[in-house]
Design a protein around this motif. Structure first.
Motif, PDB file in Angstrom:
ATOM      1  N   SER A 143       0.749  -0.969   0.084  1.00 22.94           N
ATOM      2  CA  SER A 143      -0.337   0.059  -0.024  1.00 22.94           C
ATOM      3  C   SER A 143       0.901   1.231  -0.061  1.00 22.94           C
ATOM      4  N   LEU A 144       0.224   2.384  -0.540  1.00 25.45           N
ATOM      5  CA  LEU A 144       0.778   3.424  -0.397  1.00 25.45           C
ATOM      6  C   LEU A 144       1.267   4.029   0.977  1.00 25.45           C
ATOM      7  N   HIS A 145       0.505   3.536   1.955  1.00 24.59           N
ATOM      8  CA  HIS A 145       0.820   4.053   3.471  1.00 24.59           C
ATOM      9  C   HIS A 145       2.087   3.085   3.839  1.00 24.59           C
ATOM     10  N   ALA A 146       2.063   1.873   3.348  1.00 24.81           N
ATOM     11  CA  ALA A 146       3.552   1.174   3.663  1.00 24.81           C
ATOM     12  C   ALA A 146       4.597   1.849   3.264  1.00 24.81           C
ATOM     13  N   VAL A 147       4.567   2.558   2.067  1.00 23.91           N
ATOM     14  CA  VAL A 147       5.839   3.122   1.362  1.00 23.91           C
ATOM     15  C   VAL A 147       5.964   4.404   2.289  1.00 23.91           C
ATOM     16  N   ALA A 148       4.994   5.148   3.014  1.00 26.01           N
ATOM     17  CA  ALA A 148       5.265   6.285   3.693  1.00 26.01           C
ATOM     18  C   ALA A 148       5.822   5.682   4.864  1.00 26.01           C
ATOM     19  N   ASP A 149       5.413   4.756   5.574  1.00 23.41           N
ATOM     20  CA  ASP A 149       6.201   4.076   6.422  1.00 23.41           C
ATOM     21  C   ASP A 149       7.550   3.779   6.313  1.00 23.41           C
ATOM     22  N   HIS A 150       8.091   3.467   5.220  1.00 17.22           N
ATOM     23  CA  HIS A 150       9.479   3.257   5.044  1.00 17.22           C
ATOM     24  C   HIS A 150      10.203   4.657   4.777  1.00 17.22           C
ATOM     25  N   LEU A 151       9.647   5.605   4.125  1.00 16.89           N
ATOM     26  CA  LEU A 151      10.129   7.096   4.068  1.00 16.89           C
ATOM     27  C   LEU A 151      10.176   7.618   5.423  1.00 16.89           C
ATOM     28  N   ASP A 152       9.147   7.226   6.318  1.00 17.43           N
ATOM     29  CA  ASP A 152       9.168   7.969   7.678  1.00 17.43           C
ATOM     30  C   ASP A 152      10.475   7.335   8.387  1.00 17.43           C
ATOM     31  N   HIS A 153      10.559   6.036   8.271  1.00 17.90           N
ATOM     32  CA  HIS A 153      11.634   5.399   9.089  1.00 17.90           C
ATOM     33  C   HIS A 153      13.101   5.799   8.484  1.00 17.90           C
ATOM     34  N   ILE A 154      13.274   5.797   7.086  1.00 13.34           N
ATOM     35  CA  ILE A 154      14.387   6.203   6.459  1.00 13.34           C
ATOM     36  C   ILE A 154      14.876   7.937   7.021  1.00 13.34           C
ATOM     37  N   ARG A 155      13.847   8.818   6.997  1.00 16.00           N
ATOM     38  CA  ARG A 155      14.125  10.039   7.445  1.00 16.00           C
ATOM     39  C   ARG A 155      14.486  10.200   8.612  1.00 16.00           C
ATOM     40  N   SER A 156      13.949   9.332   9.815  1.00 15.16           N
ATOM     41  CA  SER A 156      13.971   9.548  11.103  1.00 15.16           C
ATOM     42  C   SER A 156      15.490   9.010  11.351  1.00 15.16           C
ATOM     43  N   VAL A 157      15.942   8.008  10.639  1.00 18.63           N
ATOM     44  CA  VAL A 157      17.469   7.493  10.840  1.00 18.63           C
ATOM     45  C   VAL A 157      18.577   8.272   9.993  1.00 18.63           C
ATOM     46  N   ALA A 158      18.393   8.291   8.577  1.00 23.31           N
ATOM     47  CA  ALA A 158      19.221   9.011   7.895  1.00 23.31           C
ATOM     48  C   ALA A 158      19.067  10.476   7.998  1.00 23.31           C
ATOM     49  N   GLY A 159      18.137  11.065   8.234  1.00 25.00           N
ATOM     50  CA  GLY A 159      17.634  12.595   8.198  1.00 25.00           C
ATOM     51  C   GLY A 159      17.112  12.878   6.861  1.00 25.00           C
ATOM     52  N   PRO A 160      16.325  14.088   7.092  1.00 27.94           N
ATOM     53  CA  PRO A 160      15.641  14.719   5.823  1.00 27.94           C
ATOM     54  C   PRO A 160      16.570  14.901   4.731  1.00 27.94           C
ATOM     55  N   GLU A 161      17.845  15.264   5.044  1.00 30.71           N
ATOM     56  CA  GLU A 161      18.724  15.493   3.788  1.00 30.71           C
ATOM     57  C   GLU A 161      19.386  14.159   2.971  1.00 30.71           C
ATOM     58  N   SER A 162      18.754  12.949   3.524  1.00 33.48           N
ATOM     59  CA  SER A 162      19.350  11.889   2.989  1.00 33.48           C
ATOM     60  C   SER A 162      18.206  10.757   2.258  1.00 33.48           C
ATOM     61  N   VAL A 163      17.189  11.322   2.123  1.00 36.96           N
ATOM     62  CA  VAL A 163      15.918  10.485   1.670  1.00 36.96           C
ATOM     63  C   VAL A 163      15.468  10.816   0.158  1.00 36.96           C
ATOM     64  N   GLY A 164      15.055   9.915  -0.548  1.00 35.93           N
ATOM     65  CA  GLY A 164      14.693  10.351  -1.994  1.00 35.93           C
ATOM     66  C   GLY A 164      13.816   9.291  -2.448  1.00 35.93           C
ATOM     67  N   LEU A 165      13.386   9.350  -3.596  1.00 35.60           N
ATOM     68  CA  LEU A 165      12.189   8.225  -4.386  1.00 35.60           C
ATOM     69  C   LEU A 165      13.102   7.797  -5.376  1.00 35.60           C
ATOM     70  N   GLY A 166      12.967   6.304  -5.644  1.00 29.83           N
ATOM     71  CA  GLY A 166      13.398   5.515  -6.535  1.00 29.83           C
ATOM     72  C   GLY A 166      12.507   4.419  -6.960  1.00 29.83           C
ATOM     73  N   ALA A 167      11.431   4.889  -7.783  1.00 30.82           N
ATOM     74  CA  ALA A 167      10.242   3.988  -7.771  1.00 30.82           C
ATOM     75  C   ALA A 167      10.403   2.720  -8.495  1.00 30.82           C
ATOM     76  N   CYS A 168      11.286   2.653  -9.769  1.00 29.65           N
ATOM     77  CA  CYS A 168      11.454   1.543 -10.297  1.00 29.65           C
ATOM     78  C   CYS A 168      10.303   1.361 -11.379  1.00 29.65           C
ATOM     79  N   PHE A 169       9.739   2.295 -11.593  1.00 29.30           N
ATOM     80  CA  PHE A 169       8.620   2.443 -12.866  1.00 29.30           C
ATOM     81  C   PHE A 169       9.236   1.922 -14.080  1.00 29.30           C
ATOM     82  N   GLY A 170       8.610   1.379 -15.124  1.00 26.35           N
ATOM     83  CA  GLY A 170       9.084   0.728 -16.257  1.00 26.35           C
ATOM     84  C   GLY A 170       8.942  -0.694 -16.508  1.00 26.35           C
ATOM     85  N   ALA A 171       8.864  -1.210 -15.555  1.00 26.18           N
ATOM     86  CA  ALA A 171       8.670  -2.659 -15.704  1.00 26.18           C
ATOM     87  C   ALA A 171       8.029  -3.053 -14.394  1.00 26.18           C
ATOM     88  N   ASP A 172       6.960  -4.284 -14.105  1.00 28.95           N
ATOM     89  CA  ASP A 172       6.447  -4.576 -12.992  1.00 28.95           C
ATOM     90  C   ASP A 172       7.074  -5.435 -12.125  1.00 28.95           C
TER      91      ASP A 172
END
Length: 342
Positions: free
Chosen positions: A254-283
């Motif tokens: 779910s989208l909410h699960a992805v947001a959970d991962h973003l929350d965790h990485i932001r809390s550990v690595a800091g807001p300056e070290s989190v981004g998006l790498g969706a891997c669209f293009g192939a399922d």
């Protein structure tokens, strides 16, 4: 090659918005749209090149209209990783570079070949998608740096050491040479799928910030491609960026699960070290999370993060600024290396 702007003749429209469970406040969606207009997504991983090689007329989850309009994507790293190994890996990688150049040449009004951080800003100002080639697999390099320099000449700006003989448990002497040469050439080191010990050693060896182009938090989902907190801390210390994928297998469905991962990485690595790498293009094998099946899901994800209390400056870092800074810092390191070299 298929025209990515054409709609399929039959079946459900690939551009139709997905139904996402759970409410997102309309005000948050409006704020998300405004933020993405100012700070579009710099996506660390698009696998369309591989998909087009396998099925030239494949109905993909990525097309130009959705990238530019619905998805608000301003930059992409076009992945050139390949499952081919052994003697064919170099030839296969070169073929993928050829397909990528053909794709970029086919859409000059929408896609801009990007070689520098300056091209990133230039593409955004001209309403195009800055298109960086890479990563290529580190296994293409054996005992010579000539292949690395040849890839750079062809426009490649990222390499992934995972799977290379010189970056297994840690860096071999040749591996250290590779990292130094990548720093000199202003090529980004992509630590996706590297074992934790090797990832940390590469991060410490590199003078430039590193990138993890598509991953998630191992603390939330145990998966071979997800990174533990000690790697997140190493990336933070090096000023790098860790980009969260939209693979249900790695994040949850779910989208909410992805947001959970973003929350965790932001809390550990800091807001300056989190981004998006969706891997669209192939399922991916287990599909994309609900609500993030194509780039049109980006605004809803940003709205979800707004609802969770992310300040807009942190969201600007997430979508665009962190990736842009890493590219600038990689180039600064390169200029410094050239200045030091006799």
């Amino acid at each position: 090659m298929a025209d990515l702007q054409e709609e399929p003749e039959a079946g459900p429209s690939v551009g139709a918005p997905e139904t996402v469970p759970g409410p997102v406040l309309a005000g948050a969606l409006e704020r998300a749209a405004a933020l993405l207009a100012e700070h579009p997504v710099a996506d660390g991983c698009n696998t369309l090149v591989w998909t087009l090689r396998q099925k030239p007329y494949h109905d993909t989850d990525t097309d130009i209209p959705r990238l530019l309009r619905s998805g608000a994507v301003g930059a992409q790293f076009w992945s050139l990783l390949t499952p081919v190994t052994g003697d064919r890996v170099v030839a296969d990688t070169l073929e993928q570079i050829d397909v990528a150049h053909e794709l970029l040449g086919r859409y000059p009004d929408e896609l801009l070949v990007a070689l520098t951080a300056g091209d990133l800003a230039d593409a955004r100002n001209r309403g195009r998608i800055a298109s960086f080639l890479g990563p290529v697999p580190g296994s293409t390099l054996t005992d010579s740096l000539g292949t690395l320099r040849a890839f750079h000449t062809l426009g490649v700006r990222s390499l992934a050491p995972a799977g290379a003989a010189w970056a297994q448990e840690g860096l071999t002497p040749f591996g250290h040479e590779v990292v130094r040469e990548m720093n000199r050439l202003a090529m980004v080191v992509d630590l996706t799928a590297c074992p934790p010990d090797a990832a940390i050693e590469i991060t410490e060896s590199s003078r430039a910030p590193v990138m993890i182009s598509h991953t998630a938090a191992a603390a939330l989902t145990r998966h071979p491609l997800n990174v533990p907190d000690e790697v997140l801390l190493a990336v933070r210390a090096a000023g790098g960026v860790c980009m969260v994928t939209f693979s249900a297998e790695q994040t949850g469905d779910s989208l909410h699960a992805v947001a959970d991962h973003l929350d965790h990485i932001r809390s550990v690595a800091g807001p300056e070290s989190v981004g998006l790498g969706a891997c669209f293009g192939a399922d991916p094998p287990h599909g994309h999370p609900a609500g993030l099946g194509d780039p049109s899901g980006y605004p809803r994800l940003i709205a979800e993060l707004l609802d969770r209390g992310w300040p807009e400056p942190d969201l600007a870092l997430l979508t665009w600024d962190n990736a842009a800074r890493v590219l600038r810092d990689v180039e600064f390191t390169s200029r410094a290396a050239h200045h030091r070299k006799p």
